[in-house]
Design a protein around this motif. Structure first.
Motif, PDB file in Angstrom:
ATOM      1  N   GLY A 132       0.795  -1.222   0.000  1.00 40.66           N
ATOM      2  CA  GLY A 132       0.000   0.000   0.000  1.00 40.66           C
ATOM      3  C   GLY A 132       0.824   1.267   0.000  1.00 40.66           C
ATOM      4  O   GLY A 132       0.316   2.338  -0.351  1.00 40.66           O
ATOM      5  N   ASN A 133       2.103   1.185   0.380  1.00 38.84           N
ATOM      6  CA  ASN A 133       2.979   2.359   0.395  1.00 38.84           C
ATOM      7  C   ASN A 133       3.772   2.533  -0.896  1.00 38.84           C
ATOM      8  O   ASN A 133       4.582   3.451  -1.001  1.00 38.84           O
ATOM      9  N   SER A 134       3.557   1.646  -1.869  1.00 41.26           N
ATOM     10  CA  SER A 134       4.312   1.733  -3.113  1.00 41.26           C
ATOM     11  C   SER A 134       3.861   2.948  -3.928  1.00 41.26           C
ATOM     12  O   SER A 134       2.783   3.524  -3.701  1.00 41.26           O
ATOM     13  N   ASN A 197       8.890  -6.959   2.561  1.00 40.88           N
ATOM     14  CA  ASN A 197       9.969  -7.797   2.041  1.00 40.88           C
ATOM     15  C   ASN A 197       9.837  -8.085   0.554  1.00 40.88           C
ATOM     16  O   ASN A 197      10.741  -8.668  -0.049  1.00 40.88           O
ATOM     17  N   LEU A 198       8.723  -7.691  -0.024  1.00 49.59           N
ATOM     18  CA  LEU A 198       8.467  -7.868  -1.452  1.00 49.59           C
ATOM     19  C   LEU A 198       7.921  -6.576  -2.026  1.00 49.59           C
ATOM     20  O   LEU A 198       7.420  -5.706  -1.297  1.00 49.59           O
ATOM     21  N   ASP A 199       7.980  -6.464  -3.356  1.00 55.21           N
ATOM     22  CA  ASP A 199       7.381  -5.316  -4.043  1.00 55.21           C
ATOM     23  C   ASP A 199       5.994  -5.646  -4.573  1.00 55.21           C
ATOM     24  O   ASP A 199       5.133  -4.766  -4.688  1.00 55.21           O
ATOM     25  N   ALA A 200       5.781  -6.909  -4.924  1.00 54.60           N
ATOM     26  CA  ALA A 200       4.509  -7.330  -5.511  1.00 54.60           C
ATOM     27  C   ALA A 200       4.342  -8.822  -5.289  1.00 54.60           C
ATOM     28  O   ALA A 200       5.293  -9.530  -4.944  1.00 54.60           O
ATOM     29  N   ASN A 214      -7.574  -2.392   4.804  1.00 56.48           N
ATOM     30  CA  ASN A 214      -6.981  -1.519   5.829  1.00 56.48           C
ATOM     31  C   ASN A 214      -5.816  -0.679   5.300  1.00 56.48           C
ATOM     32  O   ASN A 214      -5.161   0.027   6.067  1.00 56.48           O
ATOM     33  N   GLY A 215      -5.565  -0.775   3.980  1.00 57.85           N
ATOM     34  CA  GLY A 215      -4.562   0.089   3.361  1.00 57.85           C
ATOM     35  C   GLY A 215      -3.150  -0.459   3.324  1.00 57.85           C
ATOM     36  O   GLY A 215      -2.244   0.200   2.784  1.00 57.85           O
ATOM     37  N   ASP A 216      -2.931  -1.663   3.869  1.00 61.26           N
ATOM     38  CA  ASP A 216      -1.583  -2.241   3.849  1.00 61.26           C
ATOM     39  C   ASP A 216      -1.181  -2.699   2.450  1.00 61.26           C
ATOM     40  O   ASP A 216       0.000  -2.691   2.100  1.00 61.26           O
TER      41      ASP A 216
END
Length: 318
Positions: A132-134, A197-200, A214-216
């Protein structure tokens, strides 16, 4: 002559008694719990959906169906154990496309026809999920970055499994290159994605939606043919111009050699379950659809799927 006559009569009686006992055992099937081997970790999509089957099947089967989780090596540990159980109807197992992929890539000698298919039960559309922060808020942004930065995106999959195949299909379609990180089950890699620990990752509703809500996490695209009711605002890959349809179907199998009559009892119970409104609703809440196909239709589906996976297996780079 008398002795021979008596011996022959005794043998005939013993044979008849044995046949009668076997017939009685078959007629009474099941008379105890049927163990259900799920070859994946607790908390993932397979575990969640198979527990819905387990929790609802007893009124139709007449006996409970307790889950036994046996994760390891892309599902092959539990399936090997299942293949070695007695073919008496008291052990079943769950398979999906992952077994066929693992066979095509040389991970296991087992394939779908190492078992006796009973019925396909569920279908689950697969999603491309990011943290969610990407910086990626759309699939187009993700694809542009992936193409411009080969190997930069850490993609969580089950190596040699269906998520790996699905990610490789996306990779191939957009002309990109991912760096793959392997996890045993969907729940494990989704937790790794939440933890940064991962991007996708390739995920599903059962494992991911709570974190999206929840936006994570964030859904960028779904592999279904049409938008899903669980996430109607998520675009399909087809609507984004990619000729891809990505789903995981889950079915029930028995050890090879299980009597046809025994299989038919299970098949009938699962067919009745698949029409139960409460069961269908629970599957929908978990992000899956009831997709019942009996023994013959399921075997035909698996045969066709096996041919397709053999053709696409060269896409599964390490």
């Amino acid at each position: 002559m008398l002795n021979r006559t008596l011996i022959a009569a005794a043998l005939a009686a013993a044979t008849a008694l044995g046949a009668g006992t076997a017939a009685t055992a078959q007629d009474n099937y099941p008379d105890r719990a049927v163990e259900f081997i799920v070859p994946w970790s607790p908390g993932g999509g397979s575990d969640t959906l198979m527990r819905i089957i387990s929790n609802n099947v007893e009124p139709f089967l007449g006996e409970p169906m307790p889950i036994i989780n046996m994760p390891g090596v892309s599902g092959t540990v539990g399936l090997k154990a299942a293949s070695e159980r007695d073919a008496d109807g008291y052990t079943i197992a769950q398979i999906h496309e992952g077994l066929l992929v693992a066979n095509a890539t040389g991970m296991t000698p087992l394939n779908w026809d190492s078992f006796e298919p009973v019925a396909l039960m569920t279908s689950s559309p697969q999603y491309l999920v990011v943290n969610g922060n990407s910086d990626w808020t759309t699939f187009e942004e993700f694809a542009a970055y992936a193409k411009e930065n080969p190997g930069a995106i850490k993609m969580g999959v089950t190596l040699g499994g269906v998520p790996h195949l699905h990610a490789a299909m996306i990779e191939d379609a957009i002309g990109a290159q991912f760096s793959y990180v392997g996890y045993e089950g969907t729940g494990e890699r989704i937790r790794a994605l939440v933890g940064g620990n991962l991007d996708a990752a390739i995920g599903d509703i059962a494992s991911s939606k709570q974190f999206v809500d929840n936006g994570d996490l964030r859904f960028l695209a779904v592999g279904s043919g049409a938008p899903t009711s669980a996430a109607p605002d998520v675009p399909t890959l087809q609507s984004l111009g990619l000729d891809l349809e990505l789903a995981v179907t889950r079915g029930i199998v028995l050890p090879k050699g299980t009597p046809e009559e025994t299989r038919a009892v299970l098949e009938e119970a699962l067919e009745e379950l698949s029409a139960d409104k409460a069961f269908v609703e629970q599957l929908g809440n978990a992000g899956a659809e009831a997709d019942y196909r009996g023994h013959e239709a399921y075997a035909k589906y698996l045969t066709t799927l096996d041919t397709a996976i053999e053709r696409l297996s060269d896409k599964l780079g390490g």
